[in-house]
Design an enzyme around this catalytic site. Structure first.
Site, PDB file in Angstrom:
ATOM      1  N   ARG A  82      -2.513  -1.836  63.451  1.00 24.50           N
ATOM      2  CA  ARG A  82      -2.827  -2.234  62.082  1.00 24.50           C
ATOM      3  C   ARG A  82      -2.150  -1.259  61.112  1.00 24.50           C
ATOM      4  NH1 ARG A  82      -9.154  -0.202  61.362  1.00 24.50           N
ATOM      5  NH2 ARG A  82      -8.763   1.928  62.032  1.00 24.50           N
ATOM      6  N   GLU A 106      -8.917   2.382  53.730  1.00 21.18           N
ATOM      7  CA  GLU A 106      -8.513   3.708  54.196  1.00 21.18           C
ATOM      8  C   GLU A 106      -7.009   3.905  54.036  1.00 21.18           C
ATOM      9  OE1 GLU A 106     -10.014   4.605  58.104  1.00 21.18           O
ATOM     10  OE2 GLU A 106     -11.975   5.107  57.295  1.00 21.18           O
ATOM     11  N   GLU A 122     -18.365   3.720  54.985  1.00 24.87           N
ATOM     12  CA  GLU A 122     -18.462   3.573  56.434  1.00 24.87           C
ATOM     13  C   GLU A 122     -19.001   4.856  57.042  1.00 24.87           C
ATOM     14  OE1 GLU A 122     -14.828   2.774  58.503  1.00 24.87           O
ATOM     15  OE2 GLU A 122     -14.115   1.396  56.969  1.00 24.87           O
ATOM     16  N   TRP A 182     -12.954   6.204  69.209  1.00 22.14           N
ATOM     17  CA  TRP A 182     -11.600   6.763  69.098  1.00 22.14           C
ATOM     18  C   TRP A 182     -11.550   8.272  69.334  1.00 22.14           C
ATOM     19  CZ3 TRP A 182     -12.399   9.981  65.043  1.00 22.14           C
ATOM     20  CH2 TRP A 182     -13.315   9.580  64.067  1.00 22.14           C
ATOM     21  N   GLU A 199     -11.852  -2.311  68.962  1.00 20.10           N
ATOM     22  CA  GLU A 199     -13.053  -1.574  68.560  1.00 20.10           C
ATOM     23  C   GLU A 199     -14.314  -2.138  69.195  1.00 20.10           C
ATOM     24  OE1 GLU A 199     -12.319  -1.470  64.261  1.00 20.10           O
ATOM     25  OE2 GLU A 199     -11.687   0.601  64.562  1.00 20.10           O
ATOM     26  N   LYS A 200     -14.148  -2.783  70.343  1.00 28.50           N
ATOM     27  CA  LYS A 200     -15.333  -3.413  70.954  1.00 28.50           C
ATOM     28  C   LYS A 200     -16.325  -2.376  71.468  1.00 28.50           C
ATOM     29  CE  LYS A 200     -13.041  -4.423  75.408  1.00 28.50           C
ATOM     30  NZ  LYS A 200     -11.723  -3.887  75.038  1.00 28.50           N
TER      31      LYS A 200
HETATM   32  C1  GLA Z   1     -12.053   3.315  60.018  1.00 29.44           C
HETATM   33  C2  GLA Z   1     -11.690   1.912  59.566  1.00 29.44           C
HETATM   34  C3  GLA Z   1     -12.547   0.860  60.180  1.00 29.44           C
HETATM   35  C4  GLA Z   1     -12.822   1.172  61.621  1.00 29.44           C
HETATM   36  C5  GLA Z   1     -13.466   2.531  61.722  1.00 29.44           C
HETATM   37  C6  GLA Z   1     -13.880   2.892  63.119  1.00 29.44           C
HETATM   38  O1  GLA Z   1     -12.977   3.919  59.263  1.00 29.44           O
HETATM   39  O2  GLA Z   1     -11.717   1.772  58.170  1.00 29.44           O
HETATM   40  O3  GLA Z   1     -11.859  -0.366  60.063  1.00 29.44           O
HETATM   41  O4  GLA Z   1     -11.624   1.165  62.319  1.00 29.44           O
HETATM   42  O5  GLA Z   1     -12.522   3.457  61.306  1.00 29.44           O
HETATM   43  O6  GLA Z   1     -14.477   4.161  63.168  1.00 29.44           O
END
Ligand code: GLA
Length: 684
Positions: A123, A162, A319, A327, A367-368
């Site tokens: 992405r 982000e 978030e 990750w 991200e599952k």
């Molecule tokens: C970032 C992204 C989210 C997601 C989270 C996972 O903050 O903005 O889309 O990928 O990480 O921790």
């Protein structure tokens, strides 16, 4: 800091004047069949969710081909959410370009410093400076603004996502052209650039702007000023993208506030948020824990800095995680009670919304294994119960909404230029970690129970009685003047090794270190003496240094030695100094002491500055205190529940959750920005 845009908070669709804290998540309905959407809305209401961020990664779904648009599904989701009184922070959906865009225009793809293309498949594979990407991103933004600008569920715009998470450093030809334009604006003439970049070194003199490149993989260290300028430029290039989307939205939907989610967390440092914070209507941040002994301190540090970037005004936690992320090398689940503890730490530092990535845990995709508000196990789960409890907790805290965070008497300065420059290659040691040193000071403040703000260098520093500026490496003349005025005006400045060394062009201040701060500190250092891995040095105050030492000579009669080296080549020589200047003082810490050692040193320095803990003795070190007007948050620093009793007999307990107590000081009680005498350890 520049002037903030008029601070505009969310436009709540219903009862706009009712005080409330936002609670919700990124919502990605496109990952689920339509039948699930209604279930989602019902469960959101059950959990107390009142806002979601929508369409963050929806570009390919909204525009499956260059001339094909599909908004029907989003119309339905927006209407459904509105029917359940859930507000929408609607993304411009430009964070990740769709396959057709990248395959039609491969020239939007970022290029790394080795010249390798970052291909689609993940992405955020776009160049911040690509005119083609910008055109398409604004086209989508315009469509969304026109379609949803008047939708009753719309509470705010969420620009991209982000910005810079994966694409902050792009070394492509687009970046090269934009870098040259940025440099022309900064320097005006090639002669000025040649001087600033010291191109007489290694035969680097430029005779044409076209010869200048980003610091691509080179045979040896690229020019350090070129590297520093490229960091500044890269932050600015993303900021330009933010501005482009924002300006379009401001034109089309002037009543809707805009934000974008920052990443004030851990070692993320590509974006100079001190410079970005004034570009949005309200600041939003994403935060994920960095595992380790300082995980909670780091969370508090980040929340604190975010609150100060927001100018003390409420901000939006866009978030964080209900439990594990996916990750990190090992992804730790949260412990019982931790969800509320972590969330309320953000609220304590000014967050008026607590949101998560994401609402429903993905069944597939990268991200599952990342936690969510509804985990794979479903609503019958400890995570969802903790989420629902948190919703109730935040409702109980509704009166706090809108209250600014209260300034502390002490502050730690975090300066992006110094962060960037001090960690460049070709320095005295590559072991130095700028933010870790600042965090260690923060831990020392917490150990002593003394509140400290974390502020950018551009903040009004004179409002603090005690100012710690660790590794303040880049000190332009104007900053040196400000610090001198701060100290002579009665401020107590503390700085450390590798401070005051270079000017804004990364040129050394000559005549001995710490360069621009030498006279103020009343010391002179001829040569750095960094320590090898594993090497330590004892100090006669019982602390132990690592990483760095300095051979310090005192140059002013009034400079006092607070501690000396006990062993090694510098045995008997000064390690910590302090000079009284006018009504203030300037102190220097020449080695890395870590949180425990810094607590010892800070106890003395804070005491001399007249800055004391506001906590009763038995809570100091175990509990963090954060203040928003009349609301005082007592937060456990450990996983052990702490019975954080009220601070005064008249305080009323507003909320008691695992690890957090919130009390309200009665009207007319102490204003937290006033000087506090030390609390007696009476256990009140
Ligand atoms: C970032 C992204 C989210 C997601 C989270 C996972 O903050 O903005 O889309 O990928 O990480 O921790």
């Amino acid at each position: 800091m520049g002037e903030h845009r008029a601070h505009r908070w969310l436009r709540w669709p219903s009862e706009p004047d009712r005080a409330r804290l936002g609670f919700g998540a990124d919502y990605n309905p496109e990952q689920w069949p339509r039948e699930v959407w209604r279930e989602d809305a019902r469960a959101m209401r059950a959990a107390g969710v009142n806002i979601v961020s929508l369409a963050i990664f929806s570009w390919a779904r909204l525009q499956p081909r260059a001339e094909e648009w599909d908004f029907a599904w989003l119309d339905e989701v927006m209407d459904l959410l509105h029917a359940y009184d859930i507000a929408v922070d609607l993304a411009t959906a430009t964070a990740s370009p769709p396959p057709w865009l990248a395959s039609t225009y491969p020239q939007i793809l970022p290029v790394d410093r080795d010249g390798r293309v970052r291909w689609p498949g993940g992405r955020q594979h776009w160049r911040p400076t690509s005119p083609i990407f910008r055109r398409h991103a604004l086209r989508l933004t315009r469509r969304l603004a026109r379609r949803y600008g008047a939708h009753p569920a719309l509470a705010a715009w969420h620009l991209s996502n982000e910005l810079g998470c994966h694409n902050v450093y792009d070394y492509s030809d687009d970046a090269a052209a934009a870098f040259r334009a940025w440099l022309r604006t900064r320097y005006g003439t090639l002669a000025a650039l040649n001087r600033a970049w010291a191109t007489s070194f290694w035969s680097q003199h430029y005779s044409d702007w076209g010869q200048i490149l980003p610091p691509r993989l080179a045979t040896s260290y690229p020019n350090p000023t070129q590297q520093l300028d490229f960091k500044r430029f890269s932050s600015d290039a993303l900021k330009e993208h933010l501005r482009a989307e924002r300006d379009l939205l401001a034109e089309l939907t002037p009543d809707i506030p805009v934000t974008t989610n920052f990443m004030v967390m851990g070692e993320t440092n590509g974006m100079n948020y001190a410079d970005w914070a004034t570009e949005v209507d309200f600041v939003a941040n994403d935060h994920y824990l960095t595992p380790g002994p300082q995980a909670y301190d780091e969370l508090s540090f980040s929340a604190n800095l975010t609150g100060n970037l927001a100018g003390g005004r409420p901000w939006f936690l866009m978030e964080h995680s209900t439990s594990a992320v996916n990750w990190q090398p090992v992804n730790l689940a949260k412990r019982p009670g931790q969800l509320a503890r972590d969330s309320l730490t953000h609220v304590a530092h000014g967050a008026d919304a607590v949101c998560f990535f994401q609402w429903r845990q993905s069944a597939a995709g990268a991200e599952k294994y990342h936690s969510a508000m509804i985990p794979h196990a479903g609503e019958d789960s400890d995570v969802f119960r903790a989420v629902t409890d948190l919703g109730a907790t935040l409702r109980a805290l509704a009166p706090v909404a809108g209250t600014p965070r209260s300034r502390a008497r002490a502050a730690i300065v975090l300066d992006w230029d110094s962060w960037w420059a001090a960690e460049l290659d070709s320095g005295p040691t590559d072991r130095l970690r700028y933010r870790q040193e600042a965090l260690d000071w923060y831990s020392a403040f917490l150990d002593l129970g003394i509140r400290a703000d974390v502020v950018p260098a551009s903040a009004p520093l004179e409002q603090y009685d005690l100012l710690v500026a660790p590794i303040l490496h880049v000190v332009p003349g104007a900053l040196a003047d400000r610090l001198r005025r701060y100290v002579t005006g009665g401020g107590h400045l503390v700085t450390t090794y590798f401070s005051g060394i270079v000017d804004e062009h990364n040129h050394v201040w000559l005549g001995g270190y710490p360069g621009a701060l030498r006279d103020l500190l009343g010391i002179r250092i001829q040569e750095f003496a960094p320590l090898a891995d594993g090497q330590t040095v004892g100090l006669d105050n019982g602390t132990t240094g690592t990483l760095w030492t300095d051979h310090i000579a005192l140059t002013e009669p009034g400079t006092e030695i607070l501690a000396r080296y006990r062993n090694g080549d510098l045995a008997g020589r000064p390690a910590l100094t302090r000079r009284v200047v006018g009504a203030g003082s300037a102190a220097y810490v020449s080695t890395r002491l870590g949180p425990a050692g810094l607590s010892t040193v800070l106890a003395e320095l804070a005491d001399r500055a007249g800055v004391h803990s506001e906590l009763p003795g038995e809570l100091r070190g175990r509990v963090e205190l954060a203040v928003r007007g009349p609301y005082r948050f007592l937060i456990s620093r450990t996983d052990q529940p702490v019975d954080a009793a009220p601070l005064g007999p008249a305080d009323t307990v507003l909320l008691r959750a695992t690890g957090v107590t919130v009390v309200r000081t009665p009207a007319g009680g102490r204003a937290s920005h006033e000087a506090h005498p030390p609390q007696s350890g009476s256990g009140v």
